[in-house]
Design an enzyme around this catalytic site. Structure first.
Site, mmCIF file in Angstrom:
data_model
loop_
_atom_site.group_PDB
_atom_site.id
_atom_site.type_symbol
_atom_site.label_atom_id
_atom_site.label_comp_id
_atom_site.label_asym_id
_atom_site.label_seq_id
_atom_site.Cartn_x
_atom_site.Cartn_y
_atom_site.Cartn_z
ATOM 1 N N GLY A 1 3.222 -1.002 4.125
ATOM 2 C CA GLY A 1 3.255 0.402 3.745
ATOM 3 C C GLY A 1 4.658 0.816 3.346
ATOM 4 N N GLY A 2 5.420 1.364 4.309
ATOM 5 C CA GLY A 2 6.723 1.949 4.037
ATOM 6 C C GLY A 2 7.665 1.069 3.228
ATOM 7 N N ASN B 1 0.866 -1.178 0.000
ATOM 8 C CA ASN B 1 0.000 0.000 0.000
ATOM 9 C C ASN B 1 0.906 1.233 0.000
ATOM 10 O OD1 ASN B 1 -1.759 2.082 0.501
ATOM 11 N ND2 ASN B 1 -2.355 1.394 2.558
ATOM 12 N N TRP B 2 0.984 1.862 -1.156
ATOM 13 C CA TRP B 2 1.908 3.006 -1.288
ATOM 14 C C TRP B 2 1.383 4.264 -0.593
ATOM 15 C CZ3 TRP B 2 3.948 3.379 -7.036
ATOM 16 C CH2 TRP B 2 4.576 2.173 -7.379
ATOM 17 N N GLU C 1 -6.406 4.779 8.151
ATOM 18 C CA GLU C 1 -6.230 6.193 7.768
ATOM 19 C C GLU C 1 -7.512 6.747 7.145
ATOM 20 O OE1 GLU C 1 -2.655 5.485 5.549
ATOM 21 O OE2 GLU C 1 -1.650 4.987 7.424
HETATM 22 P P1 13P Z 1 3.576 0.583 7.423
HETATM 23 O O1 13P Z 1 4.084 -0.723 6.851
HETATM 24 O O2 13P Z 1 4.269 1.777 6.840
HETATM 25 O O3 13P Z 1 3.543 0.560 8.906
HETATM 26 O O4 13P Z 1 2.039 0.736 6.941
HETATM 27 C C1 13P Z 1 1.172 -0.329 7.114
HETATM 28 C C2 13P Z 1 -0.101 -0.010 6.453
HETATM 29 O O5 13P Z 1 -0.832 0.848 6.893
HETATM 30 C C3 13P Z 1 -0.433 -0.751 5.225
HETATM 31 O O6 13P Z 1 -1.735 -0.536 4.825
#
Ligand code: 13P
Length: 268
Positions: free
Chosen positions: A237-238, A9-10, A100
């Site tokens: 995410g990251g 998930n970018w 989010e």
């Molecule tokens: P991170 O891997 O940056 O913690 O984000 C997770 C996320 O919200 C994926 O949807």
């Protein structure tokens, strides 16, 4: 055995040239036969979904996902993108109910339920996110909290429709914090979610449901998660913003699917 899934998930990151470079590197690193038994999904910003398709096909193992869809089917909703539109351009998955979206855009379980319905009606496969905040966890009944998110957003579906949903457990306190949950913490919640699904849809549907973990996952800490019986991969995410890390996560999932190498018995 369930397959594994690694989904990136970018979020709201990357310019078009950066996105093109990242997608190209991911596609080159993951040709179609790169990771048997692992579904690989990339969810770039909506603007990049159409240019992403020719970069990922042919010959790539990677499917495309959107990060959101509208809560209405069509019409005068300026700025929105419908599930039907996403499907029409070749998108396979859609992330729904991300924390989010819940936090910044006020999405409720009921609203997410409607988006899930629209996604499935339009042949998109939802990656449904749930997860508790640190405050809910400290209060005690975090298992009840995530189970309620599941029932209120998904349990209106028939068993057949539910079979198209991927669940992602993403504790808010782990997202973007650099500190993932422990594999044991995640496994506890995943097992509770699977049991909850079994109570509603039966053991066979529950056993077939992919439940991903999300929250600060990197290649250096993913292995213990992938060994847990109820953790079927990761929503990342990251680390999904870097081709090398994302590909390493897919390779870790592939190793978990393949299991320990069989050592040939010595010939007497
Ligand atoms: P991170 O891997 O940056 O913690 O984000 C997770 C996320 O919200 C994926 O949807």
């Amino acid at each position: 055995m369930r397959r594994k899934m690694i989904a990136g998930n970018w979020k709201m990151n990357k310019t078009l040239p950066e996105a093109t470079a990242l997608l190209t590197a991911i596609a080159e690193g993951l040709p179609a036969d790169a990771a048997p038994g692992v579904a690989v999904v990339v969810c770039p910003p909506a603007l990049y979904l159409v240019p992403a398709l020719p970069l990922l096909r042919p010959g790539s193992a990677v499917l495309l996902g959107a990060q959101n869809c509208a809560q209405q089917a069509a019409g005068a909703y300026t700025g929105e993108i419908s599930a039907a539109m996403l499907h029409s351009v070749g998108v396979t998955y859609v992330v729904l109910g991300h924390s989010e979206r819940r936090h910044y855009f006020g999405e409720t379980n009921a609203l997410v339920a409607e988006k899930v319905r629209l996604a499935l009606t339009n042949k998109l496969l939802p990656i449904f996110c749930c997860g508790e905040s640190a405050a809910v966890r400290a209060h005690g009944d975090y298992l009840g909290f995530v189970k309620t998110q599941l029932s209120e957003s998904l349990f209106h579906l028939s068993a057949e429709a539910f079979g198209n949903v991927v669940v992602a457990y993403e504790p808010l306190w782990a997202i973007g914090s650099g500190k993932p949950a422990t594999a044991a913490q995640a496994q506890q919640v995943h097992a509770a979610l699977r049991q909850h699904i079994a109570q509603r849809y039966g053991a066979a549907v529950a056993a077939a449901t992919l439940i991903l973990y999300g929250g600060s996952i990197t290649p250096s800490d993913v292995d213990p998660f992938l060994c847990e019986p109820d953790i079927d991969g990761a929503l990342v995410g990251g680390a999904s913003l870097h081709a090398r890390e994302f590909i390493a996560l897919v390779r870790a999932a592939q190793r978990a699917v393949a299991g320990p190498a069989v050592v040939a018995a010595p010939v007497a």
